[in-house]
Scaffold this motif. Sequence first.
Motif, PDB file in Angstrom:
ATOM      1  N   VAL A 104       1.060  -1.080  -0.297  1.00  0.00           N
ATOM      2  CA  VAL A 104      -0.111  -0.302   0.069  1.00  0.00           C
ATOM      3  C   VAL A 104       0.706   1.260   0.175  1.00  0.00           C
ATOM      4  N   TYR A 105       2.146   1.310   0.472  1.00  0.00           N
ATOM      5  CA  TYR A 105       2.816   2.262   0.961  1.00  0.00           C
ATOM      6  C   TYR A 105       4.279   2.711   0.148  1.00  0.00           C
ATOM      7  N   ALA A 106       4.534   1.542  -0.636  1.00  0.00           N
ATOM      8  CA  ALA A 106       5.603   1.818  -1.307  1.00  0.00           C
ATOM      9  C   ALA A 106       5.359   2.783  -2.686  1.00  0.00           C
ATOM     10  N   ASP A 107       6.359   3.238  -2.679  1.00  0.00           N
ATOM     11  CA  ASP A 107       6.242   4.008  -4.088  1.00  0.00           C
ATOM     12  C   ASP A 107       6.025   3.273  -5.428  1.00  0.00           C
ATOM     13  N   ALA A 108       6.894   1.725  -5.536  1.00  0.00           N
ATOM     14  CA  ALA A 108       7.387   1.258  -6.712  1.00  0.00           C
ATOM     15  C   ALA A 108       6.818   0.003  -6.308  1.00  0.00           C
ATOM     16  N   ILE A 109       6.215  -0.912  -6.599  1.00  0.00           N
ATOM     17  CA  ILE A 109       6.103  -2.534  -6.405  1.00  0.00           C
ATOM     18  C   ILE A 109       7.255  -3.101  -7.938  1.00  0.00           C
ATOM     19  N   THR A 110       7.564  -4.300  -7.056  1.00  0.00           N
ATOM     20  CA  THR A 110       7.746  -5.074  -7.954  1.00  0.00           C
ATOM     21  C   THR A 110       7.856  -6.296  -7.954  1.00  0.00           C
ATOM     22  N   THR A 111       7.797  -7.641  -9.408  1.00  0.00           N
ATOM     23  CA  THR A 111       7.907  -8.819  -8.643  1.00  0.00           C
ATOM     24  C   THR A 111       8.624  -8.978 -10.119  1.00  0.00           C
ATOM     25  N   VAL A 112       8.962 -10.531  -9.824  1.00  0.00           N
ATOM     26  CA  VAL A 112      10.522 -11.163 -10.370  1.00  0.00           C
ATOM     27  C   VAL A 112      10.318 -11.422 -11.687  1.00  0.00           C
ATOM     28  N   SER A 113       9.171 -11.501 -12.610  1.00  0.00           N
ATOM     29  CA  SER A 113       8.724 -11.569 -14.069  1.00  0.00           C
ATOM     30  C   SER A 113       7.549 -11.499 -14.116  1.00  0.00           C
ATOM     31  N   ASP A 114       7.205 -10.769 -15.410  1.00  0.00           N
ATOM     32  CA  ASP A 114       6.380 -10.295 -15.752  1.00  0.00           C
ATOM     33  C   ASP A 114       4.975 -11.751 -15.821  1.00  0.00           C
ATOM     34  N   SER A 115       5.219 -12.321 -16.409  1.00  0.00           N
ATOM     35  CA  SER A 115       3.912 -13.044 -15.692  1.00  0.00           C
ATOM     36  C   SER A 115       3.654 -13.527 -14.161  1.00  0.00           C
ATOM     37  N   TYR A 116       4.678 -13.122 -13.377  1.00  0.00           N
ATOM     38  CA  TYR A 116       4.043 -13.298 -12.447  1.00  0.00           C
ATOM     39  C   TYR A 116       2.918 -12.204 -12.111  1.00  0.00           C
ATOM     40  N   ALA A 117       3.512 -10.669 -12.480  1.00  0.00           N
ATOM     41  CA  ALA A 117       2.852  -9.669 -12.094  1.00  0.00           C
ATOM     42  C   ALA A 117       1.866  -8.946 -12.593  1.00  0.00           C
ATOM     43  N   GLU A 118       1.248 -10.381 -13.910  1.00  0.00           N
ATOM     44  CA  GLU A 118       0.039 -10.614 -14.643  1.00  0.00           C
ATOM     45  C   GLU A 118      -0.859 -11.122 -13.369  1.00  0.00           C
ATOM     46  N   GLU A 119      -0.560 -12.054 -12.670  1.00  0.00           N
ATOM     47  CA  GLU A 119      -0.880 -13.277 -12.745  1.00  0.00           C
ATOM     48  C   GLU A 119      -1.528 -12.938 -11.235  1.00  0.00           C
ATOM     49  N   ILE A 120      -0.458 -11.706 -10.787  1.00  0.00           N
ATOM     50  CA  ILE A 120      -0.952 -11.663  -9.354  1.00  0.00           C
ATOM     51  C   ILE A 120      -2.480 -10.682  -9.023  1.00  0.00           C
ATOM     52  N   ASN A 171      -0.524   0.547 -11.872  1.00  0.00           N
ATOM     53  CA  ASN A 171       0.495   1.267 -12.636  1.00  0.00           C
ATOM     54  C   ASN A 171       1.722   1.871 -12.061  1.00  0.00           C
ATOM     55  N   ASP A 172       1.735   0.861 -10.623  1.00  0.00           N
ATOM     56  CA  ASP A 172       2.934   1.002 -10.189  1.00  0.00           C
ATOM     57  C   ASP A 172       3.983  -0.155  -9.951  1.00  0.00           C
ATOM     58  N   LEU A 173       3.260  -1.153 -10.447  1.00  0.00           N
ATOM     59  CA  LEU A 173       3.400  -2.865 -10.494  1.00  0.00           C
ATOM     60  C   LEU A 173       4.194  -2.686 -11.755  1.00  0.00           C
ATOM     61  N   ARG A 174       5.876  -3.536 -12.060  1.00  0.00           N
ATOM     62  CA  ARG A 174       5.990  -3.859 -13.049  1.00  0.00           C
ATOM     63  C   ARG A 174       7.584  -5.437 -12.307  1.00  0.00           C
ATOM     64  N   GLY A 175       7.080  -5.906 -14.002  1.00  0.00           N
ATOM     65  CA  GLY A 175       8.048  -6.867 -13.222  1.00  0.00           C
ATOM     66  C   GLY A 175       8.975  -7.072 -13.923  1.00  0.00           C
ATOM     67  N   ILE A 176      10.237  -7.563 -13.500  1.00  0.00           N
ATOM     68  CA  ILE A 176      11.451  -7.319 -13.903  1.00  0.00           C
ATOM     69  C   ILE A 176      12.110  -8.709 -13.438  1.00  0.00           C
ATOM     70  N   VAL A 177      12.649  -9.345 -14.376  1.00  0.00           N
ATOM     71  CA  VAL A 177      12.740 -10.599 -14.324  1.00  0.00           C
ATOM     72  C   VAL A 177      14.448 -10.884 -13.650  1.00  0.00           C
ATOM     73  N   ASN A 178      14.286 -11.768 -12.986  1.00  0.00           N
ATOM     74  CA  ASN A 178      15.410 -12.197 -12.098  1.00  0.00           C
ATOM     75  C   ASN A 178      16.577 -13.309 -13.391  1.00  0.00           C
ATOM     76  N   GLY A 179      17.900 -12.651 -12.598  1.00  0.00           N
ATOM     77  CA  GLY A 179      18.736 -13.655 -13.472  1.00  0.00           C
ATOM     78  C   GLY A 179      19.747 -14.235 -11.699  1.00  0.00           C
ATOM     79  N   ILE A 180      20.851 -14.715 -12.963  1.00  0.00           N
ATOM     80  CA  ILE A 180      21.411 -15.934 -11.796  1.00  0.00           C
ATOM     81  C   ILE A 180      22.953 -15.050 -11.602  1.00  0.00           C
ATOM     82  N   ASP A 181      23.769 -15.747 -10.653  1.00  0.00           N
ATOM     83  CA  ASP A 181      24.610 -14.829 -11.116  1.00  0.00           C
ATOM     84  C   ASP A 181      25.982 -15.294 -11.912  1.00  0.00           C
ATOM     85  N   TYR A 182      26.492 -15.494 -13.290  1.00  0.00           N
ATOM     86  CA  TYR A 182      27.269 -15.158 -13.935  1.00  0.00           C
ATOM     87  C   TYR A 182      28.317 -15.927 -13.281  1.00  0.00           C
TER      88      TYR A 182
END
Length: 480
Positions: A208-224, A242-253
């Motif tokens: 509720v209070y964060a200025d922006a919300i992200t989650t860890v994939s585009d599909s999950y951002a839609e699913e939730i 409008n404040d929610l976006r999906g940014i997919v995780n990477g791994i430590d290469y």
Amino acid sequence: MRKVLFASSECVPFIKTGGLADVVGSLPKCFDKEYYDVRVILPKYSCMAQKWKDMMEYKTHFYMDFAGKSQYVGVLETVYDGVTFYFIDNEYYFTGDKPYTDHHWDIEKFMFFDRAALSALPVIGFRPDVIHCHDWQTGLIPVYLHDSFAGGDFYRGIKSVMTIHNLKFQGNDNAERFMWLSGLSSYYMTYDKLKTGIDGNMLKGGLVYADAITTVSDSYAEEIKTDFYGEGLNGLMVARKNDLRGIVNGIDYDDYNPETDKMIACNYNINNVLEKKIENKRALQEELGLIRDDNKFMVGIVSRLTDQKGFDLIAYMMEKMCQQDMQIVVLGTGEAKYEDMFRHFAWKYPGKVSANIYYSEAMSHKIYASCDAFLMPSLFEPCGLSQLMSLRYGTLPIVRETGGLKDTVQPFNQFDRTGTGFSFKNYNAHEMYNALMFAMYIYIDRRAEWNGIIKSAMSKDFSWQASARKYQDMYDWLIG
Ligand code: ADP
Ligand code: GLC
């Protein structure tokens, strides 16, 4: 210089129970150091390995009113891999042999952490432009920034981001207890703020209070935003779309690199994978007492053994899978019914099934490097890192098309011969079994195509590069 503070309950290499730790440990070092000073704050758990504790330097301490008492807050610091880490020390809260224990106790512990982390900032002299909060354990930070910390000059204008790694865990507790511990007034205990049912809810506060919300994939951002995946907060997710976006995780290469990995029997890369990877399979068959056979289809599982990961589908099909000419290697801990299920099949099918019911970084790397395929039929999956690790090691994932699995695994198309793995759509044991059988058929009867998929899988880029840039863009947008 833009200053960002990650607040989290876990982070590699210091403490890990799941993918959250991988993300918080590997993302901060991938930002452009010329423009972004990204630091991390964590609890100092007594269960952290001594070698990490030995690296921490005492910085300061103070006392803070919390839950009716004046409580000690120590702050320690270390620089690791070019990133500054702060640790909040309090031996009353952060004891025990693991970071999470009893639900009610965890709520109190992380409320303390959230308040202490914010209180520590002026004392250590680091004023972030953005506090980036991860999962429910840090959900009260955006609320406190709006509430008791809003008055002082130091905190004014600090932005917050809430990243959802898993919406299922929200940190809720009876509203009365919640208010008493958190120090938040009844103003916050309404359904448009922190309340769900009869409880106060930490994650909801953050959302509720964060200025922006992200989650860890585009599909999950839609699913939730839907009933099925929304865990009761889908209405809020829609309201804040409008404040929610999906940014997919990477791994430590660097940590997950088959060419340099010291934990595996034989190093390899995309050019020599077809000759060298097999050495790892041989070594693992030997180590785990499986039948030594280069051509046995070897399927790996590395996971928390919980319903989220689709283990009821596997349990339902396990007998049938064992009737097939394949080997199954499991590494994981979790719900007793799944631990016992795998132990049972390992006993019934020695040489064919290996149940490793423990936690081991080294064994996980060996499995990613040795198996032919990796099974991950999750019920839901915000992102999933195990399938990315498998892809990096040329071990082909077999996944359900959900969340991050859908976004990162491209199913093999036998007509145009594209793809990096195998997938199925519905949460259904027979569909999973068919996908597994199809993969085995390609492995056994159409090996050249299988080898082609290995090359495609290994050529994909799942490093942090692209996603770190998206986080930077978001910080820029927030800071203005
Ligand atoms: P989640 O965070 O939901 O558990 P992810 O796929 O995002 O799932 O991340 C899981 C991480 O935990 C991976 O790094 C995986 O290798 C690791 N992991 C899970 N179980 C074990 C285990 N028993 N031993 C070692 N590593 C494990
Ligand atoms: C959570 C999710 C997993 C994700 C990880 C890191 O544990 O279950 O899908 O990869 O967080 O973001």
